[in-house]
Write a protein that holds these residues in place. Structure first.
Motif, PDB file in Angstrom:
ATOM      1  N   GLY A 114       0.960  -1.253   0.055  1.00  0.00           N
ATOM      2  CA  GLY A 114      -0.134   0.044  -0.179  1.00  0.00           C
ATOM      3  C   GLY A 114       0.713   1.227   0.009  1.00  0.00           C
ATOM      4  O   GLY A 114       0.031   2.423   0.043  1.00  0.00           O
ATOM      5  N   GLU A 115       2.224   1.093  -0.139  1.00  0.00           N
ATOM      6  CA  GLU A 115       2.991   2.388   0.116  1.00  0.00           C
ATOM      7  C   GLU A 115       3.944   2.458  -1.194  1.00  0.00           C
ATOM      8  O   GLU A 115       4.429   1.463  -1.657  1.00  0.00           O
ATOM      9  CB  GLU A 115       3.780   2.566   1.248  1.00  0.00           C
ATOM     10  CG  GLU A 115       2.778   2.460   2.608  1.00  0.00           C
ATOM     11  CD  GLU A 115       1.896   3.723   2.592  1.00  0.00           C
ATOM     12  OE1 GLU A 115       2.284   4.737   1.822  1.00  0.00           O
ATOM     13  OE2 GLU A 115       0.938   3.998   3.370  1.00  0.00           O
ATOM     14  N   ILE A 116       4.540   3.616  -1.554  1.00  0.00           N
ATOM     15  CA  ILE A 116       5.471   3.854  -2.490  1.00  0.00           C
ATOM     16  C   ILE A 116       6.742   3.681  -1.678  1.00  0.00           C
ATOM     17  O   ILE A 116       6.877   4.497  -0.726  1.00  0.00           O
ATOM     18  CB  ILE A 116       5.409   5.303  -3.212  1.00  0.00           C
ATOM     19  CG1 ILE A 116       4.075   5.143  -4.044  1.00  0.00           C
ATOM     20  CG2 ILE A 116       6.502   5.483  -4.017  1.00  0.00           C
ATOM     21  CD1 ILE A 116       3.664   6.553  -4.384  1.00  0.00           C
ATOM     22  N   GLU A 117       7.794   2.975  -2.215  1.00  0.00           N
ATOM     23  CA  GLU A 117       8.929   2.440  -1.479  1.00  0.00           C
ATOM     24  C   GLU A 117      10.043   2.774  -2.631  1.00  0.00           C
ATOM     25  O   GLU A 117      10.232   2.096  -3.664  1.00  0.00           O
ATOM     26  CB  GLU A 117       9.155   0.953  -1.163  1.00  0.00           C
ATOM     27  CG  GLU A 117      10.340   0.696  -0.394  1.00  0.00           C
ATOM     28  CD  GLU A 117      10.280  -0.720   0.079  1.00  0.00           C
ATOM     29  OE1 GLU A 117      11.472  -1.298   0.435  1.00  0.00           O
ATOM     30  OE2 GLU A 117       9.345  -1.159   0.155  1.00  0.00           O
ATOM     31  N   VAL A 118      10.800   3.753  -2.376  1.00  0.00           N
ATOM     32  CA  VAL A 118      12.122   4.084  -3.256  1.00  0.00           C
ATOM     33  C   VAL A 118      13.300   3.096  -2.922  1.00  0.00           C
ATOM     34  O   VAL A 118      13.888   3.068  -1.689  1.00  0.00           O
ATOM     35  CB  VAL A 118      12.616   5.400  -3.318  1.00  0.00           C
ATOM     36  CG1 VAL A 118      13.837   5.547  -3.927  1.00  0.00           C
ATOM     37  CG2 VAL A 118      11.544   6.244  -3.618  1.00  0.00           C
ATOM     38  N   VAL A 119      13.635   1.860  -3.622  1.00  0.00           N
ATOM     39  CA  VAL A 119      14.306   0.838  -3.125  1.00  0.00           C
ATOM     40  C   VAL A 119      15.746   1.343  -3.177  1.00  0.00           C
ATOM     41  O   VAL A 119      16.662   0.983  -2.338  1.00  0.00           O
ATOM     42  CB  VAL A 119      14.159  -0.354  -4.161  1.00  0.00           C
ATOM     43  CG1 VAL A 119      15.179  -1.535  -3.758  1.00  0.00           C
ATOM     44  CG2 VAL A 119      12.639  -0.848  -3.821  1.00  0.00           C
ATOM     45  N   GLY A 120      16.059   2.127  -4.351  1.00  0.00           N
ATOM     46  CA  GLY A 120      17.368   2.691  -4.603  1.00  0.00           C
ATOM     47  C   GLY A 120      17.581   3.698  -5.534  1.00  0.00           C
ATOM     48  O   GLY A 120      16.764   3.835  -6.295  1.00  0.00           O
ATOM     49  N   VAL A 121      18.667   4.506  -5.144  1.00  0.00           N
ATOM     50  CA  VAL A 121      18.773   5.837  -6.053  1.00  0.00           C
ATOM     51  C   VAL A 121      20.406   5.780  -6.363  1.00  0.00           C
ATOM     52  O   VAL A 121      21.185   5.622  -5.437  1.00  0.00           O
ATOM     53  CB  VAL A 121      18.669   6.917  -5.198  1.00  0.00           C
ATOM     54  CG1 VAL A 121      18.957   8.207  -6.109  1.00  0.00           C
ATOM     55  CG2 VAL A 121      17.089   7.075  -4.722  1.00  0.00           C
ATOM     56  N   SER A 122      20.757   6.233  -7.654  1.00  0.00           N
ATOM     57  CA  SER A 122      22.183   6.102  -7.992  1.00  0.00           C
ATOM     58  C   SER A 122      22.486   7.415  -8.777  1.00  0.00           C
ATOM     59  O   SER A 122      21.893   7.823  -9.866  1.00  0.00           O
ATOM     60  CB  SER A 122      22.449   4.908  -8.990  1.00  0.00           C
ATOM     61  OG  SER A 122      23.980   5.202  -9.250  1.00  0.00           O
ATOM     62  N   ASP A 123      23.285   8.247  -8.095  1.00  0.00           N
ATOM     63  CA  ASP A 123      23.542   9.790  -8.788  1.00  0.00           C
ATOM     64  C   ASP A 123      25.106   9.905  -8.488  1.00  0.00           C
ATOM     65  O   ASP A 123      25.907   9.025  -8.148  1.00  0.00           O
ATOM     66  CB  ASP A 123      22.833  10.674  -8.025  1.00  0.00           C
ATOM     67  CG  ASP A 123      23.151  10.997  -6.632  1.00  0.00           C
ATOM     68  OD1 ASP A 123      23.839  10.379  -5.998  1.00  0.00           O
ATOM     69  OD2 ASP A 123      22.492  11.859  -6.038  1.00  0.00           O
ATOM     70  N   THR A 124      25.548  11.161  -8.976  1.00  0.00           N
ATOM     71  CA  THR A 124      26.922  11.267  -8.835  1.00  0.00           C
ATOM     72  C   THR A 124      27.129  12.762  -8.234  1.00  0.00           C
ATOM     73  O   THR A 124      25.877  13.502  -8.296  1.00  0.00           O
ATOM     74  CB  THR A 124      27.627  11.152 -10.354  1.00  0.00           C
ATOM     75  OG1 THR A 124      26.971  12.384 -11.235  1.00  0.00           O
ATOM     76  CG2 THR A 124      27.643  10.085 -10.914  1.00  0.00           C
ATOM     77  N   GLN A 125      28.058  13.111  -7.883  1.00  0.00           N
ATOM     78  CA  GLN A 125      28.302  14.444  -7.418  1.00  0.00           C
ATOM     79  C   GLN A 125      27.922  15.606  -8.307  1.00  0.00           C
ATOM     80  O   GLN A 125      27.316  16.665  -7.970  1.00  0.00           O
ATOM     81  CB  GLN A 125      29.835  14.860  -6.794  1.00  0.00           C
ATOM     82  CG  GLN A 125      29.809  15.999  -6.091  1.00  0.00           C
ATOM     83  CD  GLN A 125      31.402  16.150  -5.371  1.00  0.00           C
ATOM     84  OE1 GLN A 125      32.074  15.228  -5.533  1.00  0.00           O
ATOM     85  NE2 GLN A 125      31.753  17.089  -4.650  1.00  0.00           N
ATOM     86  N   SER A 126      28.425  15.459  -9.818  1.00  0.00           N
ATOM     87  CA  SER A 126      28.038  16.578 -10.817  1.00  0.00           C
ATOM     88  C   SER A 126      26.284  16.470 -11.195  1.00  0.00           C
ATOM     89  O   SER A 126      26.181  17.191 -11.721  1.00  0.00           O
ATOM     90  CB  SER A 126      28.891  16.249 -11.936  1.00  0.00           C
ATOM     91  OG  SER A 126      28.761  14.883 -12.657  1.00  0.00           O
ATOM     92  N   SER A 127      25.969  15.452 -10.875  1.00  0.00           N
ATOM     93  CA  SER A 127      24.492  15.130 -11.389  1.00  0.00           C
ATOM     94  C   SER A 127      23.550  14.458 -10.122  1.00  0.00           C
ATOM     95  O   SER A 127      23.442  13.288 -10.067  1.00  0.00           O
ATOM     96  CB  SER A 127      24.184  14.181 -12.603  1.00  0.00           C
ATOM     97  OG  SER A 127      24.930  14.803 -13.817  1.00  0.00           O
ATOM     98  N   PRO A 128      23.488  15.230  -8.944  1.00  0.00           N
ATOM     99  CA  PRO A 128      22.604  14.746  -7.844  1.00  0.00           C
ATOM    100  C   PRO A 128      21.448  14.632  -8.018  1.00  0.00           C
ATOM    101  O   PRO A 128      20.620  15.197  -8.816  1.00  0.00           O
ATOM    102  CB  PRO A 128      23.089  15.846  -6.857  1.00  0.00           C
ATOM    103  CG  PRO A 128      23.010  17.337  -7.626  1.00  0.00           C
ATOM    104  CD  PRO A 128      23.569  16.875  -8.994  1.00  0.00           C
ATOM    105  N   ALA A 129      20.970  13.632  -7.370  1.00  0.00           N
ATOM    106  CA  ALA A 129      19.456  13.130  -7.295  1.00  0.00           C
ATOM    107  C   ALA A 129      18.745  14.229  -6.600  1.00  0.00           C
ATOM    108  O   ALA A 129      18.962  15.109  -5.864  1.00  0.00           O
ATOM    109  CB  ALA A 129      19.190  11.845  -6.447  1.00  0.00           C
TER     110      ALA A 129
END
Length: 256
Positions: A114-129
């Motif tokens: 019943g909920e939205i779960e962000v499992v993982g995020v991948s970014d870089t210092q120059s392109s932050p999330a």
């Protein structure tokens, strides 16, 4: 006179080592084994083995059944935890691959219980999330991740989500009400990218694609700063192409 320092040599806890050897010995016998046999296989004196076996049994790592010791529930949780970590690492490695391929932050999310779960995020210092300034779980109507997941749900499940997390504007660009959101969801082509412009975060545009993950609604998404809005569709289509190629050889587990 010189002195010798052994600061680089780790301090080993003998009782922990002996207990681990006993656990390994028990694990090698699917039907269990008696204390004497386990002591012999672990290379321990029988009194020491008895003491450690009692301790491990008390803590739930072992069970005694019919005179033999078998692995307990706590040991099983260790194994499950290791498998979960392995799956999580696999997902993060995959996200890093996609991030490098498309040159933008990449997100992986599921709709679970019943909920939205962000499992993982991948970014870089120059392109932050994108910074999660408002809880992703409660603002699914306002970001591409949530809109993509909501569009994969049946009417009843989606209504239940709205009742717990009402649709309301969090920026001047957020969809205003549930009716408008439902009209948008209904107009989206199945398995097509969902695009959101500054609805969740000012200065940020996002796009998400549905992911086939068994019976679970899942999505992968990217975000870009507003001045790169012209590249959004190109980048998300590149992501869709990359995901399609990799999913043919990678079982993308969500059981974490």
């Amino acid at each position: 006179m010189s002195s010798v320092h052994n600061s680089a040599v780790p301090t080993l806890i003998g009782s922990v080592q002996r207990a681990l050897r006993l656990l390994e010995a028990v694990a090698s016998h699917s039907g269990g084994a008696p204390a004497k046999q386990l002591a012999r296989e672990a290379g321990l004196p029988l009194p020491t083995a008895y003491h450690l076996l009692r301790t491990l049994t008390h803590e739930g790592y072992l069970r005694r059944e019919g005179g033999v010791f078998v692995l307990g529930a706590a040991a099983g949780r260790l194994a499950v935890g290791g498998l979960q970590q392995k799956r999580r690492s696999m997902i993060l490695d995959s996200l890093a691959h996609f991030r490098d391929a498309v040159g933008a932050p990449v997100y992986f999310a599921v709709f679970r219980e019943g909920e939205i779960e962000v499992v993982g995020v991948s970014d870089t210092q120059s392109s932050p999330a994108c910074e999660e300034w408002a809880d992703f779980r409660e603002t699914g109507h306002a970001h591409a991740i949530g809109q993509c997941l909501l569009g994969q749900l049946d009417d009843k499940t989606r209504k239940d989500y709205y009742e717990r997390h009402p649709v309301e504007a969090i920026t001047p660009y957020t969809v205003r009400d549930m009716r408008s959101l439902e009209q948008r969801i209904e107009s989206q082509g199945r398995m097509q990218p969902v695009v959101e412009r500054q609805e969740y975060s000012l200065g940020t545009v996002c796009a998400a694609i549905p992911i086939t993950a068994g019976d679970t609604a899942a999505t992968m998404a990217i975000s870009l700063p507003l001045h790169q809005e012209g590249e959004l569709l190109y980048v998300v289509n590149r992501l869709r192409s990359e995901v399609g190629a990799l999913l043919s050889t990678l079982s993308f587990s969500i059981s974490i």
